[in-house]
Design a protein around this motif. Structure first.
Motif, PDB file in Angstrom:
ATOM      1  N   PHE A  18      -4.438   8.780   1.127  1.00 13.40           N
ATOM      2  CA  PHE A  18      -5.645   8.105   1.590  1.00 13.40           C
ATOM      3  C   PHE A  18      -6.640   9.148   2.032  1.00 13.40           C
ATOM      4  CE2 PHE A  18      -3.650   3.995   1.696  1.00 13.40           C
ATOM      5  CZ  PHE A  18      -4.733   3.189   1.416  1.00 13.40           C
ATOM      6  N   GLN A  78      -1.192   8.003  -4.044  1.00 17.56           N
ATOM      7  CA  GLN A  78      -2.313   8.883  -3.745  1.00 17.56           C
ATOM      8  C   GLN A  78      -2.509   8.948  -2.246  1.00 17.56           C
ATOM      9  OE1 GLN A  78      -3.887  10.641  -6.004  1.00 17.56           O
ATOM     10  NE2 GLN A  78      -2.843   9.689  -7.755  1.00 17.56           N
ATOM     11  N   SER A  90      -8.191   9.887 -14.006  1.00 14.67           N
ATOM     12  CA  SER A  90      -6.955  10.612 -13.694  1.00 14.67           C
ATOM     13  C   SER A  90      -6.085   9.805 -12.735  1.00 14.67           C
ATOM     14  CB  SER A  90      -7.266  12.007 -13.124  1.00 14.67           C
ATOM     15  OG  SER A  90      -8.002  11.874 -11.931  1.00 14.67           O
ATOM     16  N   CYS A  91      -6.694   8.923 -11.910  1.00 14.73           N
ATOM     17  CA  CYS A  91      -5.897   8.029 -11.050  1.00 14.73           C
ATOM     18  C   CYS A  91      -5.916   6.599 -11.580  1.00 14.73           C
ATOM     19  CB  CYS A  91      -6.440   8.006  -9.629  1.00 14.73           C
ATOM     20  SG  CYS A  91      -6.401   9.610  -8.826  1.00 14.73           S
ATOM     21  N   HIS A  92      -7.036   6.189 -12.151  1.00 14.01           N
ATOM     22  CA  HIS A  92      -7.176   4.800 -12.614  1.00 14.01           C
ATOM     23  C   HIS A  92      -6.850   4.719 -14.099  1.00 14.01           C
ATOM     24  CE1 HIS A  92      -8.815   3.398  -8.829  1.00 14.01           C
ATOM     25  NE2 HIS A  92      -9.586   4.476  -8.803  1.00 14.01           N
ATOM     26  N   PHE A 143     -16.864   7.367 -16.334  1.00 15.20           N
ATOM     27  CA  PHE A 143     -15.562   7.094 -15.705  1.00 15.20           C
ATOM     28  C   PHE A 143     -14.547   8.163 -16.138  1.00 15.20           C
ATOM     29  CE2 PHE A 143     -11.546   4.605 -15.370  1.00 15.20           C
ATOM     30  CZ  PHE A 143     -11.695   4.094 -14.086  1.00 15.20           C
ATOM     31  N   TRP A 202       0.841  -1.208   0.000  1.00 12.92           N
ATOM     32  CA  TRP A 202       0.000   0.000   0.000  1.00 12.92           C
ATOM     33  C   TRP A 202       0.873   1.253   0.000  1.00 12.92           C
ATOM     34  CZ3 TRP A 202      -4.983   0.183  -1.014  1.00 12.92           C
ATOM     35  CH2 TRP A 202      -5.755  -0.964  -0.829  1.00 12.92           C
ATOM     36  N   GLY A 219     -13.541  11.911 -13.945  1.00 17.26           N
ATOM     37  CA  GLY A 219     -12.116  12.012 -13.605  1.00 17.26           C
ATOM     38  C   GLY A 219     -11.558  10.795 -12.887  1.00 17.26           C
ATOM     39  N   CYS A 220     -12.329   9.701 -12.813  1.00 17.18           N
ATOM     40  CA  CYS A 220     -11.790   8.463 -12.215  1.00 17.18           C
ATOM     41  C   CYS A 220     -10.479   8.123 -12.922  1.00 17.18           C
ATOM     42  CB  CYS A 220     -12.750   7.292 -12.395  1.00 17.18           C
ATOM     43  SG  CYS A 220     -14.463   7.638 -11.975  1.00 17.18           S
TER      44      CYS A 220
HETATM   45  C1  HEC Z   1      -7.397  10.814  -6.471  1.00 19.48           C
HETATM   46  C2  HEC Z   1      -7.219   9.553  -7.170  1.00 19.48           C
HETATM   47  C3  HEC Z   1      -8.462   8.697  -7.402  1.00 19.48           C
HETATM   48  C4  HEC Z   1      -9.616   9.040  -8.081  1.00 19.48           C
HETATM   49  C5  HEC Z   1      -9.940  10.356  -8.773  1.00 19.48           C
HETATM   50  C6  HEC Z   1     -10.451   7.865  -8.047  1.00 19.48           C
HETATM   51  N1  HEC Z   1      -9.840   6.860  -7.381  1.00 19.48           N
HETATM   52 FE1  HEC Z   1     -10.540   4.974  -7.112  1.00 19.48          FE
HETATM   53  N2  HEC Z   1      -8.946   4.534  -5.957  1.00 19.48           N
HETATM   54  C7  HEC Z   1      -7.892   5.379  -5.707  1.00 19.48           C
HETATM   55  C8  HEC Z   1      -7.000   4.730  -4.766  1.00 19.48           C
HETATM   56  C9  HEC Z   1      -5.705   5.325  -4.234  1.00 19.48           C
HETATM   57  C10 HEC Z   1      -7.567   3.481  -4.468  1.00 19.48           C
HETATM   58  C11 HEC Z   1      -7.022   2.422  -3.504  1.00 19.48           C
HETATM   59  C12 HEC Z   1      -7.295   2.839  -2.099  1.00 19.48           C
HETATM   60  C13 HEC Z   1      -8.659   2.538  -1.660  1.00 19.48           C
HETATM   61  O1  HEC Z   1      -9.181   1.465  -1.963  1.00 19.48           O
HETATM   62  O2  HEC Z   1      -9.216   3.413  -0.942  1.00 19.48           O
HETATM   63  C14 HEC Z   1      -8.797   3.390  -5.236  1.00 19.48           C
HETATM   64  C15 HEC Z   1      -9.638   2.290  -5.233  1.00 19.48           C
HETATM   65  C16 HEC Z   1     -10.722   2.134  -6.064  1.00 19.48           C
HETATM   66  C17 HEC Z   1     -11.497   0.910  -6.204  1.00 19.48           C
HETATM   67  C18 HEC Z   1     -11.214  -0.386  -5.464  1.00 19.48           C
HETATM   68  C19 HEC Z   1     -10.237  -1.194  -6.266  1.00 19.48           C
HETATM   69  C20 HEC Z   1      -9.872  -2.482  -5.581  1.00 19.48           C
HETATM   70  O3  HEC Z   1      -9.029  -3.190  -6.166  1.00 19.48           O
HETATM   71  O4  HEC Z   1     -10.362  -2.795  -4.508  1.00 19.48           O
HETATM   72  C21 HEC Z   1     -12.473   1.156  -7.107  1.00 19.48           C
HETATM   73  C22 HEC Z   1     -13.523   0.169  -7.625  1.00 19.48           C
HETATM   74  C23 HEC Z   1     -12.348   2.551  -7.522  1.00 19.48           C
HETATM   75  N3  HEC Z   1     -11.265   3.111  -6.869  1.00 19.48           N
HETATM   76  C24 HEC Z   1     -13.160   3.184  -8.415  1.00 19.48           C
HETATM   77  C25 HEC Z   1     -13.117   4.543  -8.684  1.00 19.48           C
HETATM   78  C26 HEC Z   1     -14.124   5.242  -9.437  1.00 19.48           C
HETATM   79  C27 HEC Z   1     -15.367   4.595 -10.077  1.00 19.48           C
HETATM   80  C28 HEC Z   1     -13.733   6.560  -9.475  1.00 19.48           C
HETATM   81  C29 HEC Z   1     -14.450   7.733 -10.120  1.00 19.48           C
HETATM   82  C30 HEC Z   1     -15.825   7.944  -9.665  1.00 19.48           C
HETATM   83  C31 HEC Z   1     -12.470   6.653  -8.753  1.00 19.48           C
HETATM   84  N4  HEC Z   1     -12.144   5.416  -8.276  1.00 19.48           N
HETATM   85  C32 HEC Z   1     -11.729   7.809  -8.616  1.00 19.48           C
HETATM   86  C33 HEC Z   1      -7.677   6.612  -6.252  1.00 19.48           C
HETATM   87  C34 HEC Z   1      -8.628   7.327  -6.954  1.00 19.48           C
END
Ligand code: HEC
Ligand code: HEC
Length: 229
Positions: A219, A217, A204-206, A197, A102, A201-202
């Motif tokens: 927490f 990133q 931008s990290c994913h 998605f 992590w 902006g999902c």
């Molecule tokens: C600022 C960066 C950021 C953005 C923007 C972001 N995420 Fe994430 N996401 C993360 C991080 C870091 C984790 C891992 C930490 C956690 O699970 O809290 C994560 C975890 C996840 C997971 C779990 C993955 C797993 O393997 O368990 C999902 C599903 C997810 N994000 C979906 C989304 C979706 C849908 C959006 C947009 C609505 C989004 N995220 C936007 C950073 C981001």
């Protein structure tokens, strides 16, 4: 000055979203793997000989057949059933991540494995004890001789074989990957989901090969978090 920075950040972010299509890459169908070493790594991955009290193997927490390379627990259970302080990350496609754990404390798969050996709640085994056990094991002795041409098996080679096996734990050709390669069409709902998605902006990290796992990133980006990995 602040205003200008904000505007620049905004433009960069939007450029990223427009370019979104290119920043997600499908999982490669094949990566180069040494079969003999990977086979050896597979045996080791499943073998509790690696833990001090012979109760846990990598597989105990990373079920690659039924649990997507994890244990399906909120928090991992270590030696003696004691809870660790983190959720188990998957080993599937881990080879494509740029850092491990992590908090990214391991730089590659091999270094990650050495951390697991030493962790008092995971395998809790010293280098000397591990080398003694594997060097006294007839089958491993033979297989290491074949795969690595060595008479003495070091901890480094043990980690190397397991890391080689982890390279085989990849999941190419999901529907989404086939879509990225232009081989299948998404349903209407799926297309809409992908559009959102990107729009929210999902992406931008994913992004990247693993749709994440390629940046650090904070927490609690949205809801504040006290947890410090
Ligand atoms: C600022 C960066 C950021 C953005 C923007 C972001 N995420 Fe994430 N996401 C993360 C991080 C870091 C984790 C891992 C930490 C956690 O699970 O809290 C994560 C975890 C996840 C997971 C779990 C993955 C797993 O393997 O368990 C999902 C599903 C997810 N994000 C979906 C989304 C979706 C849908 C959006 C947009 C609505 C989004 N995220 C936007 C950073 C981001
Ligand atoms: C007791 C349960 C347990 C055992 C045994 C265990 N792991 Fe893990 N593994 C975890 C947990 C929990 C994490 C996340 C810990 C953290 O980030 O601090 C993790 C993280 C990982 C990661 C990092 C993935 C990433 O993307 O960062 C890899 C790779 C991994 N383990 C491989 C192994 C291998 C190989 C073994 C055997 C040598 C092993 N694990 C044994 C629980 C376990």
């Amino acid at each position: 000055m602040r205003y200008i920075l904000f505007i620049i950040a905004f433009i960069v972010f939007n450029l990223l979203s427009v370019k979104a299509f290119e920043i997600i890459k499908p999982i490669p169908e094949k990566i180069s793997v040494n079969k003999e070493k990977a086979y050896l790594g597979k045996l080791l991955f499943h073998d509790p000989i690696l833990s001090k009290d012979r109760s846990l193997s990598c597989f105990s927490c990373h079920d690659i057949y039924k649990k997507c390379g994890t244990d399906h627990l909120p928090i991992a259970k270590g030696l003696g059933g004691i809870e660790e302080d983190a959720n188990t990350l998957t080993v599937l496609n881990a080879v494509f991540n740029f850092a491990f754990f992590w908090n990214g404390r391991a730089k590659d798969l091999k270094e990650q494995i050495i951390f697991v050996f030493r962790n008092p709640l995971e395998l809790n085994i010293s280098r000397e004890e591990l080398e003694r056990r594997i060097n006294n094991h007839k089958l491993y002795k033979n297989l290491f001789k074949k795969a690595y041409k060595v008479d003495y098996i070091t901890e480094d080679l043990i980690a190397d074989a397991i890391a080689e096996f982890e390279k085989t734990l990849i999941t190419p050709n999901s529907k989404f990957d086939l879509y990225l390669k232009g081989k299948v069409k998404l349903s209407k709902e799926e297309k809409e989901g992908y559009r959102l998605f990107k729009e929210y902006g999902c992406i931008s990290c994913h992004n990247g090969i693993n749709l994440g796992g390629n940046s650090f990133q904070k927490f609690g980006a949205v809801i504040p978090s006290e947890w410090k990995p």
